[in-house]
Design an enzyme around this catalytic site. Structure first.
Site, PDB file in Angstrom:
ATOM      1  N   LYS A 116       7.823 -19.291-111.404  1.00  0.00           N
ATOM      2  CA  LYS A 116       8.750 -18.527-110.778  1.00  0.00           C
ATOM      3  C   LYS A 116       8.761 -18.104-109.368  1.00  0.00           C
ATOM      4  CE  LYS A 116      10.995 -14.182-112.582  1.00  0.00           C
ATOM      5  NZ  LYS A 116      10.704 -13.059-113.310  1.00  0.00           N
ATOM      6  N   SER A 151      14.932 -11.893-116.150  1.00  0.00           N
ATOM      7  CA  SER A 151      14.897 -12.610-114.571  1.00  0.00           C
ATOM      8  C   SER A 151      14.523 -14.084-114.670  1.00  0.00           C
ATOM      9  CB  SER A 151      14.429 -11.605-113.581  1.00  0.00           C
ATOM     10  OG  SER A 151      13.085 -11.361-114.052  1.00  0.00           O
ATOM     11  N   SER A 201      11.663 -10.067-119.245  1.00  0.00           N
ATOM     12  CA  SER A 201      12.144 -10.929-118.276  1.00  0.00           C
ATOM     13  C   SER A 201      11.756 -12.415-118.545  1.00  0.00           C
ATOM     14  CB  SER A 201      11.934 -10.798-116.829  1.00  0.00           C
ATOM     15  OG  SER A 201      12.761  -9.799-116.467  1.00  0.00           O
TER      16      SER A 201
END
Lengths: 476, 476
Positions: A73, A148, A172
């Site tokens: 990420k 997210s 997330s």
């Protein structure tokens, strides 16, 4: 899930195929740019890494994650690669060091191919709040993959990589795992080093792995976890023993179902799916117990006060002085800050910074921040009490399946409520897992959440593995 | 109407440690700008602080020397504000649970001793250094960012500018003595802010105070207090009000200037630092730290004056400089008497250091060597002037006292027969004087000894010759 790549085991057994497989991953990532799962690709690093791991394998070395092709990420630092946090404010910034968790995975033989898309600074539940465009759900481009860590979930769900790292503050990793039909784990707070994870809510943040199976997630965790001297909040607890791999539960478990998670607002498809799986588990020998987590209803407000308060402080460093974006119109200090942060941050980030600043400000600190920390202790105690009577908890991961893009963007509160089942585990610091449990009437994936006591990742993953087994058996 | 001055002082002392408070960068002055930096002290995304144990040790030494109460548990807090030399946008400090509270320091001023009470002392990190250029830009050097500081706050116990100056001088001496801070006010390793108000004599209410910053010397502190006290007195005499504000001392102009007030500058939104754990100091740790502390300056002064009966100049030299004090202790440990040791350190040795521009560390004669010489002096086996000559030869040649004394014939017990022969010859040459001496003119002894010295060489010990003369005179 499409299998576009040979499995890690196949690649480990056939090292010469590794560089090609890595190249294939890079090619598919580009071919599937429509998903916007990736912000950047690390071609050089990936190719070099692939050759290096291949050479190690050929020399007789057998690093545990050799064959794994992963994505990271883009709020986790990889030295020399761009680190955007999906924000304009980090325009042009390249990481000056690699996050400990990534370093450990690379040392164990995993190859990093790219940085995935996310909600800006990890603030969001849909991966729509990105300066690089929203991430698309792999099954329906009009839907969100969750957030997210949407990019990481999609990269795994679309078969572009074997595994990916995301980060959790309020759900997330688990929520996008549930929406996309993959496995996602939030480790115990302190289990995995935060060094190199761009801080959002420091007392909540954890790096969490995605993979296609519980066994895969377990493998990644074994390599990543463990004390890191560079992170004072990392726990002095040894990682789980990999042994010969993840086993299934060795004895019957007492499984708790918290009443507070099965209430109005939960989609009927999700509820029936979860209860169906629970019934399978009961029939296979586990006992099912009703439990209460009475302070659950305070989780969202408590989470949003604490997380935004910490975020308002953590994001103060993005000021245009040393790196990233600097406003061109800065004629004095105030303009430098206001211009840079005004232009650099997206609306959701600004909203949260303002909320957090307010919660910490003189006159409000006691009523909001201090009060929230006190209620947080109650929420933690709820879990501790429950775990005196049960070994794990099972709940839905999300109240709905993947929603449509734009549906909740104009209603921040509705968006915040997507975290209702995930945020409590972050507040209490307990480990929690989402495993695919089925699909709804539209074929959208449904996630089942397993929560355990502190450091019981192996136990919840074992139960997750059993559920995978039961469901694949049932489907056969 | 007579007015009373009320002053409190805040001191920021940079702690002498090898590395910074929360990272491994060297803690050093004078390097090229922005070379002693790393992701942690630069506040790069993803970096985390780790507490340096040496900082705690130095803080404990400082607090012990001030007789403060060290709290078994204290915590770190974030002090949030925006400024270019503060990379994270917050300073790691301690707010409501500081390292220590209480303590005192006795200060000599106005012919008496005043006990100044310490309110608290806490650990925090320093910020970078901003330099405002003439073209309107500002450049920032981050080398100083993250250097450990101890902030020491006093009660408003000062009633004269002189006492305030004496206190800062005393704290400076103390901190240098225990190697906690090098006390360089010009370089900013010891910084001082003053809070000042005036009230009618006899009142116990405190009036509004102002804060004075940018005081870079003891003299500046005393001058600034005098100037501000006068300004406030004048305001009250005219029936006006003193407003709370921060003033900067302009050294060149010897006047105070108002600092431009920053908007909303006072709400620092303190909250507990989530990246660091609680600071725990155990009794065993403190015992260990205390054992390694050297004797404190006032303890030494008392010992030198009362026990050793040294005179003031020796007390001043030995207690004022740790190196001299240690050299003195070494001499004593080898049997040299305090007064002799003190006389030589304060006399001959200081002379040599000045002539050669040496520090005591550079002085080429270790205590053991000098002690050999001083023990001979102590035993009266060599005259003082001979000893000085031996001393100079020792420095020049590096030879031992013993070998020089033997080679040059300074020893008094050797060659007694030779001396006796010379003395007898001398007496034979002065028969008139001998007769007058025997008749009662006892003061001719001085003459005989003088004559004997001429024959025996000026390095002979007069006392010894005196004895020989008497022996020979009585024998006749």
């Amino acid at each position: 899930m499409p299998s576009l790549l040979p499995s890690p085991e196949q690649l480990k057994a056939n090292p010469d195929r590794l560089p090609d497989a890595v190249q294939r991953a890079l090619d598919v990532a580009r071919e599937r740019a429509d998903l916007r799962a990736f912000i950047s690709l690390c071609d050089e690093r990936a190719r070099r890494s692939a050759r290096h791991v291949r050479d190690r394998l050929l020399a007789g070395d057998a690093p545990p994650l050799a064959g794994w092709i992963i994505a990271v990420k883009d709020n986790i630092a990889v030295e020399g690669e761009s680190l955007t946090c999906a924000s304009r404010i980090l325009d042009g910034y390249r990481a000056r060091f690699t996050a400990t968790a990534v370093e450990r995975l690379e040392q164990a033989g995993a190859v990093v191919v790219g940085k995935t898309n996310l909600d800006e600074f990890a603030m969001g539940s849909s991966s729509e709040n990105s300066a690089f465009g929203r991430v698309c759900h792999p099954l329906d481009p009009e839907r969100v993959p969750g957030g997210s860590s949407g990019g990481s979930a999609v990269a795994v769900a679309a078969g572009i990589v074997h595994g990916a790292l995301g980060s959790e503050t309020g759900g997330s990793v688990r929520q996008p795992a549930a929406f996309c039909g993959v496995v996602g784990l939030k480790p115990t707070y302190g289990r995995v080093s935060r060094y190199g994870l761009v801080a959002f809510g420091s007392s909540l943040d954890q790096i969490g792995p995605f993979a296609a199976s519980c066994a895969g997630v377990f493998d990644l965790l074994c390599s990543m976890a463990g004390r890191d001297r560079a992170d004072s909040s990392s726990a002095d607890v040894a990682p789980p023993t990999r042994g010969s791999g993840l086993r299934q539960p060795e004895r019957p478990l007492r499984i708790g179902l918290p009443a507070e998670y099965f209430v109005e607002g939960l989609s009927p498809d999700i509820e029936s799916t979860i209860r169906n799986v629970v019934e399978h588990l009961r029939r296979s020998g586990h006992s099912i117990v009703d439990v209460a987590l009475p302070h659950t209803e305070y989780s969202i407000p408590v989470y949003y006060i604490i997380a935004t308060a910490e975020a308002s402080s953590n994001l103060a460093r993005y000021d245009g002085v040393r790196y990233g974006l600097r406003s061109a119109e800065a004629n004095d200090l105030a303009q430098l800050y206001e211009g840079t942060r005004g232009d650099g941050f997206g609306p959701e980030v600004k909203r949260r910074i303002m909320m957090g600043t307010f919660a910490l400000s003189a006159g409000y600190f006691d009523a909001y921040y201090r009060k929230a920390q006190q209620v947080r202790r109650r929420i933690t105690e709820d879990f501790a009490s429950a775990f005196q009577h049960v070994d794990v908890l099972i709940t839905p991961t999300t109240p709905t399946t993947a929603f449509r893009q734009g549906e909740k963007l104009n209603d921040p509160l509705a968006m915040y409520l997507s975290d209702i089942y995930t945020a409590p585990a972050n507040l209490a610091g307990v480990p929690a897992l989402s495993v695919p449990a089925g699909a709804d009437g539209d074929g959208l994936p449904i996630g089942l959440q397993i929560i355990g006591p502190h450091f019981a990742e192996e136990r919840i993953l074992q139960l997750g593995a059993q559920i995978e087994n039961l469901l694949s058996g049932a489907a056969a | 109407m007579t007015y009373e001055l009320v002053v409190g002082i805040e001191i920021h002392a940079q702690l002498l440690t090898a590395t910074k408070a929360f990272c491994r960068c060297p803690n050093r002055y004078g390097d090229p700008p922005n070379t002693l930096v790393c992701p942690v002290c630069l506040g790069l995304p993803g970096a985390l602080p780790v507490l340096n144990e040496q900082v705690v040790r130095q803080a404990a030494r400082l607090a012990l020397a001030l007789q403060a109460m060290i709290h078994p548990r204290s915590k770190f807090d974030r002090k949030n504000y925006f400024y270019p030399d503060l990379p994270k946008g917050y300073q790691i400090s301690q707010y409501d649970e500081p390292f220590s509270t209480g303590g005192w320091l006795d200060v000599e001023a106005g012919g008496g001793t005043r006990r100044i009470r310490i309110t608290r002392a806490h650990i925090e990190e320093d910020a970078g250094k901003s330099q405002h250029q003439t073209d309107g830009t500002t450049i920032v050097d981050m080398n100083r960012c993250g250097v450990p500081l101890m902030e020491i706050v006093t009660e408003p116990d000062f009633r004269t500018a002189e006492a305030a100056g004496a206190f800062v001088a005393a704290i400076r001496e103390l901190l240098r003595h225990i190697d906690v801070c090098d006390g360089n006010m010009e370089r900013g390793s010891l910084r001082c802010d003053v809070n000042i108000s005036v009230r009618s004599a006899g009142s116990d209410r405190l009036n509004e105070r102002t804060e004075i910053k940018n005081l870079n010397s003891i003299r500046a502190i005393e001058r600034a207090i005098a100037v501000e006290a006068e300004r406030q007195r004048t305001i009250y005499e005219r029936g006006g009000t003193v407003h709370r504000e921060t003033l900067l001392w302009d050294e060149a102009a010897e006047e105070l200037r108002a600092m431009r007030r920053k908007e909303g500058s006072d709400d620092y939104r303190y909250f507990p630092e989530p990246d660091l754990v609680e600071l725990v100091v155990t009794p065993d740790y403190l015992t260990n730290v205390k054992a390694a502390l050297p004797a404190l300056p006032w303890e030494l002064r008392r010992k030198y004056r009362e026990e050793f009966q040294l005179h003031e100049e020796s007390v001043h030299v030995l207690a004022g400089d740790r190196a001299f004090g240690e050299y003195f202790d070494e001499l004593l440990s080898r049997g040299v008497q305090p007064k002799i040791a003190a006389n030589w350190l304060q006399g001959e040795i200081r002379r040599v250091l000045t002539d050669q521009a040496w520090t005591l560390a550079e002085f080429t004669l270790p205590p053991a060597r000098l002690a050999e010489l001083l023990l001979v002096v102590q035993a009266d086996a060599i005259s003082n002037s001979a000893a000085k000559s031996v001393f100079r030869t020792m420095l020049a040649t590096g030879a031992s006292a013993e070998s020089i004394i033997a080679a040059e014939g300074y020893a008094q017990n050797a060659d007694d027969a030779e001396l006796r022969k010379l003395v007898a010859e001398m007496l034979a040459a002065h028969p008139d004087e001998v007769r007058r001496y025997r008749d009662g003119k006892r003061n001719l002894m001085g003459f005989f000894v003088g004559e004997a010295m001429k024959r025996c060489g000026n390095t002979a010990n007069p006392k010894h010759l005196n004895k020989i003369v008497q022996d020979l005179l009585n024998a006749r």
